[in-house]
Design an enzyme around this catalytic site. Sequence first.
Site, PDB file in Angstrom:
ATOM      1  N   LYS A   1      -1.767  -6.566  20.636  1.00 48.80           N
ATOM      2  CA  LYS A   1      -1.097  -7.745  20.055  1.00 48.80           C
ATOM      3  C   LYS A   1      -1.389  -8.989  20.875  1.00 48.80           C
ATOM      4  CE  LYS A   1      -0.762  -5.420  17.604  1.00 48.80           C
ATOM      5  NZ  LYS A   1      -1.006  -3.991  17.433  1.00 48.80           N
TER       6      LYS A   1
ATOM      7  N   GLY B   1     -11.953   3.329  10.028  1.00 51.07           N
ATOM      8  CA  GLY B   1     -11.346   2.078   9.542  1.00 51.07           C
ATOM      9  C   GLY B   1      -9.851   2.229   9.357  1.00 51.07           C
TER      10      GLY B   1
ATOM     11  N   VAL C   1      -5.908   1.918  11.579  1.00 47.53           N
ATOM     12  CA  VAL C   1      -5.202   0.801  12.197  1.00 47.53           C
ATOM     13  C   VAL C   1      -5.902   0.297  13.468  1.00 47.53           C
ATOM     14  CG1 VAL C   1      -2.868  -0.009  12.603  1.00 47.53           C
ATOM     15  CG2 VAL C   1      -3.211   2.221  11.637  1.00 47.53           C
ATOM     16  N   ILE C   2      -6.243   1.208  14.364  1.00 46.29           N
ATOM     17  CA  ILE C   2      -6.873   0.767  15.613  1.00 46.29           C
ATOM     18  C   ILE C   2      -8.222   0.117  15.308  1.00 46.29           C
ATOM     19  CG2 ILE C   2      -7.918   1.531  17.799  1.00 46.29           C
ATOM     20  CD1 ILE C   2      -5.776   3.663  18.007  1.00 46.29           C
TER      21      ILE C   2
ATOM     22  N   ASP D   1       4.794  10.921  19.366  1.00 46.62           N
ATOM     23  CA  ASP D   1       3.515  11.397  18.817  1.00 46.62           C
ATOM     24  C   ASP D   1       3.326  12.908  18.943  1.00 46.62           C
ATOM     25  OD1 ASP D   1       3.048   8.738  18.422  1.00 46.62           O
ATOM     26  OD2 ASP D   1       1.151   8.668  19.529  1.00 46.62           O
TER      27      ASP D   1
ATOM     28  N   HIS E   1      16.697 -20.362   4.322  1.00 45.78           N
ATOM     29  CA  HIS E   1      15.670 -21.208   3.714  1.00 45.78           C
ATOM     30  C   HIS E   1      15.340 -22.359   4.649  1.00 45.78           C
ATOM     31  CE1 HIS E   1      13.405 -23.370   0.701  1.00 45.78           C
ATOM     32  NE2 HIS E   1      14.044 -24.466   1.083  1.00 45.78           N
TER      33      HIS E   1
HETATM   34  P1  NAI Z   1      -5.837   6.293  11.824  1.00 43.45           P
HETATM   35  O1  NAI Z   1      -5.409   7.639  11.399  1.00 43.45           O
HETATM   36  O2  NAI Z   1      -5.012   5.112  11.519  1.00 43.45           O
HETATM   37  O3  NAI Z   1      -7.287   5.973  11.195  1.00 43.45           O
HETATM   38  C1  NAI Z   1      -8.396   6.805  11.409  1.00 43.45           C
HETATM   39  C2  NAI Z   1      -9.446   6.505  10.344  1.00 43.45           C
HETATM   40  O4  NAI Z   1     -10.637   7.158  10.714  1.00 43.45           O
HETATM   41  C3  NAI Z   1      -9.067   7.007   8.959  1.00 43.45           C
HETATM   42  O5  NAI Z   1      -9.259   5.969   8.036  1.00 43.45           O
HETATM   43  C4  NAI Z   1     -10.035   8.159   8.726  1.00 43.45           C
HETATM   44  O6  NAI Z   1     -10.390   8.312   7.375  1.00 43.45           O
HETATM   45  C5  NAI Z   1     -11.228   7.741   9.556  1.00 43.45           C
HETATM   46  N1  NAI Z   1     -12.079   8.820  10.032  1.00 43.45           N
HETATM   47  C6  NAI Z   1     -11.702  10.032  10.498  1.00 43.45           C
HETATM   48  N2  NAI Z   1     -12.806  10.737  10.881  1.00 43.45           N
HETATM   49  C7  NAI Z   1     -13.871   9.933  10.680  1.00 43.45           C
HETATM   50  C8  NAI Z   1     -15.280  10.068  10.911  1.00 43.45           C
HETATM   51  N3  NAI Z   1     -15.803  11.181  11.449  1.00 43.45           N
HETATM   52  N4  NAI Z   1     -16.089   9.032  10.571  1.00 43.45           N
HETATM   53  C9  NAI Z   1     -15.575   7.895  10.030  1.00 43.45           C
HETATM   54  N5  NAI Z   1     -14.267   7.717   9.799  1.00 43.45           N
HETATM   55  C10 NAI Z   1     -13.413   8.712  10.129  1.00 43.45           C
HETATM   56  O7  NAI Z   1      -6.128   6.436  13.377  1.00 43.45           O
HETATM   57  P2  NAI Z   1      -6.358   5.334  14.514  1.00 43.45           P
HETATM   58  O8  NAI Z   1      -6.793   4.046  13.925  1.00 43.45           O
HETATM   59  O9  NAI Z   1      -7.239   6.004  15.506  1.00 43.45           O
HETATM   60  O10 NAI Z   1      -4.916   5.119  15.112  1.00 43.45           O
HETATM   61  C11 NAI Z   1      -4.263   6.219  15.776  1.00 43.45           C
HETATM   62  C12 NAI Z   1      -2.780   6.113  15.671  1.00 43.45           C
HETATM   63  O11 NAI Z   1      -2.285   4.973  16.344  1.00 43.45           O
HETATM   64  C13 NAI Z   1      -2.315   6.037  14.239  1.00 43.45           C
HETATM   65  O12 NAI Z   1      -1.351   7.048  14.037  1.00 43.45           O
HETATM   66  C14 NAI Z   1      -1.712   4.682  14.119  1.00 43.45           C
HETATM   67  O13 NAI Z   1      -0.576   4.704  13.279  1.00 43.45           O
HETATM   68  C15 NAI Z   1      -1.347   4.301  15.542  1.00 43.45           C
HETATM   69  N6  NAI Z   1      -1.496   2.846  15.701  1.00 43.45           N
HETATM   70  C16 NAI Z   1      -0.618   2.023  15.087  1.00 43.45           C
HETATM   71  C17 NAI Z   1      -0.774   0.658  15.167  1.00 43.45           C
HETATM   72  C18 NAI Z   1       0.165  -0.221  14.439  1.00 43.45           C
HETATM   73  O14 NAI Z   1       1.210   0.233  14.017  1.00 43.45           O
HETATM   74  N7  NAI Z   1      -0.140  -1.494  14.229  1.00 43.45           N
HETATM   75  C19 NAI Z   1      -1.863   0.056  15.919  1.00 43.45           C
HETATM   76  C20 NAI Z   1      -2.760   1.019  16.466  1.00 43.45           C
HETATM   77  C21 NAI Z   1      -2.554   2.353  16.369  1.00 43.45           C
END
Ligand code: NAI
Length: 454
Positions: free
Chosen positions: A53, A186, A188-189, A307, A439
Amino acid sequence: MAENKIYDILVIGGGPAGYVAAERAGHKGKSVCLFEKRALGGVCLNEGCIPSKSLLNSAKIYENAKDGEEFGVFTDDIKLDHKKVMERKEKVIKKLVAGVGFQMKGAHVNVVYGTAMIEGKNGNTFQVSCNGENYEGKNLIIATGSSPSLPPIPGLKESIENGFALTNREVLSLPEVPARLAVVGGGVIGLEMAAYYSVAGSKVTVLEMLDHIAGPTESELSAALLNKLKKDGVEFMLGARVTAIGDQKVSSDKGDVPADKVLVSIGRRANTSGFGLEKLGVYLERGNIVTDERGRTNIPGVYAAGDVNGKMMLAHVAYREAEVCVNDICGESDFMRYDAVPSVIYTHPEIATVGHSLEGAKNAGYDASEHKLPMAYAGRYVAENKDDGFCKVVIDNKTRRILGIHIYGNYASEIIHSGAALIENRLRVEDVKQIIFPHPTVSEIIREVIFSIK
Ligand code: NAI
């Protein structure tokens, strides 16, 4: 020297689940010992939510400055200095980690820095060793968090070792902006880091396995974000199966992406090994600790929050799960509900969502409808923003209850909790009409959509 004290609660892990559990329990008069092997605040504070952030806010300030002319603000020579951005991020982390330390002191929590090992159960108490000392507790809360999921993609292990591939930890501390950044995943991270590094000057390409970004996010929101990021210069390879990482490129069945660094952000796995969990026979399913609605595992007195239970890997869910565990230990009735959990993607503009999408509501058996208005219906939004966004409200036609709220537009993150409150309290369209919103605020968009429902 061995400790003789028997704590009410031993907490393993000092991230959002662990430190909140320790703090709440301490304030309820329980004696608590908290073990942390790295830094208080865990991934969220040190290498996740907070540092990202900080980076994204710098990107937002920079973008706003570039758009300044439209708002009558003229500045010369606007630039984003990545080193300064990183320096500020470090200051923010330091301040907040120290803050958690003070909170622990205030709650009389004994914080032990080191790797805790569960040794077993002796009579009614759990035994944990750390730094050569033994600790005993009547209850045990496992809050060991998660780590990046790193599947056996050819070359990934070597690429992590030689610094070509990065996880959330390294990407938040890169000393230089890579000229070309490939992002695998693609979610959240991936999207948040793609957004920052693209603004900071990288040529970013996101490879995503699915045909859409942002995972389970409501489909119109995810499509709007995809368009905006593309407009900002981020490239996307959707439906791409990554076959190899290394030699300055990511290979996939859709083609190769040359890169100087690659971020691998394809989800996370619960941390359940390396600290003696197996000695207690705690039941796992697909690598996650199985808990009931009170955070209890199959072993009486052993709880898990955050987690590590694999339910919803979000810091704010971890907070609440921790509170539920502590309340159960204290004999107070409390249980987890997961149907009003907000989630946010902190891009520019932001996405925030809570509850069911229309599709999700229909799949859950509701006779549902969705109602949508552009953000321009909120005066303050128009006054402050250049681009438009939208807000969608999903309702149950039968009961008129609010089932979901989905917002694409800035401040979405700061107003979505009101959506959570509406859903959590099972409010109907007619109830919300009687609530006064300040408002002019962006939050009024929710009220506007509610009033558009016939
Ligand atoms: P994520 O589960 O959000 O996204 C992973 C993405 O990678 C998915 O779209 C999936 O389809 C794709 N994927 C999986 N294997 C793949 C491959 N071999 N090749 C290409 N694409 C592939 O996981 P992420 O982004 O790593 O985040 C981890 C955790 O951290 C999540 O549970 C998320 O909720 C949390 N987080 C939350 C944030 C927020 O609330 N703003 C910010 C950052 C993380």
